[in-house]
Design an enzyme around this catalytic site. Sequence first.
Site, PDB file in Angstrom:
ATOM      1  N   GLU A   1      -2.129  -7.234   7.170  1.00  0.00           N
ATOM      2  CA  GLU A   1      -0.955  -7.168   7.764  1.00  0.00           C
ATOM      3  C   GLU A   1      -1.044  -7.988   9.079  1.00  0.00           C
ATOM      4  O   GLU A   1      -2.083  -8.496   9.564  1.00  0.00           O
ATOM      5  CB  GLU A   1      -0.498  -5.754   8.181  1.00  0.00           C
ATOM      6  CG  GLU A   1       0.579  -5.612   8.746  1.00  0.00           C
ATOM      7  CD  GLU A   1       1.680  -5.726   8.224  1.00  0.00           C
ATOM      8  OE1 GLU A   1       1.954  -6.995   8.006  1.00  0.00           O
ATOM      9  OE2 GLU A   1       2.516  -5.006   7.663  1.00  0.00           O
TER      10      GLU A   1
ATOM     11  N   HIS B   1       0.549  -1.377   0.124  1.00  0.00           N
ATOM     12  CA  HIS B   1       0.295   0.099  -0.035  1.00  0.00           C
ATOM     13  C   HIS B   1       0.841   1.359   0.004  1.00  0.00           C
ATOM     14  O   HIS B   1       2.111   1.310   0.336  1.00  0.00           O
ATOM     15  CB  HIS B   1      -0.930  -0.035   1.198  1.00  0.00           C
ATOM     16  CG  HIS B   1      -0.269  -0.056   2.408  1.00  0.00           C
ATOM     17  ND1 HIS B   1       0.329   1.012   2.879  1.00  0.00           N
ATOM     18  CD2 HIS B   1       0.098  -1.073   3.290  1.00  0.00           C
ATOM     19  CE1 HIS B   1       1.056   0.889   4.386  1.00  0.00           C
ATOM     20  NE2 HIS B   1       0.803  -0.501   4.362  1.00  0.00           N
TER      21      HIS B   1
END
Length: 203
Positions: free
Chosen positions: A79, A8
């Site tokens: 994550e 990201h």
Amino acid sequence: MKLYIVRHGQTEWNVEKRMQGWGDSPLTQTGIRDAGLLRERIKEVPFDEAWASPLKRAEQTADILVPDQQIHVHEGLKEMRLGSMEGKRQEDLHPSEKKTWQTFWEDPERFQPNGGETYGEVEKRVNGFLEDISRTSSGNVLLVTHTVVIKLLINRFEDRPLRRIWEPPYVHETCLTIVDWDGTNGKIEVSCSIDHTKAGRGW
């Protein structure tokens, strides 16, 4: 199958050096710009599918990369959950958390955050994601995810043990890794490249 694996874009917590994990913060203007530069880099790639972590920073990045394409989300791309450390800067950690954070980098096999995940637990769900798409996907597949997931994927494709997870390459925001993957084995063709950001900034 060709996997285009992207971290990201830069977030507000990245700038503030806060640990995100399953916590979240929006992309900065730099993160938005760099994602736009990567979009230009990959604009000629006909993606058959696009997948993202359900965390907003990953979904936001994916929306910039392929604005006219449906984004599928998968828990396996999230994550690592950092539990009690999420949202904190390193200097704000409790002494016991500082010791735990040290093992994150230096002894990943022993890392166990309070209320969080081990590397093994993240690896299990990442491998579950790969198994899922191996049954249903083909062609060029975009994955927008996070640092630990990308490092675990690189470890898998390069057949590295967990203790070597933090060896180079460094996973910069919006870095691009391209893997030729047959459903079992992967050959890394491009590893954590940020050439698009260098070109966009005139470097």
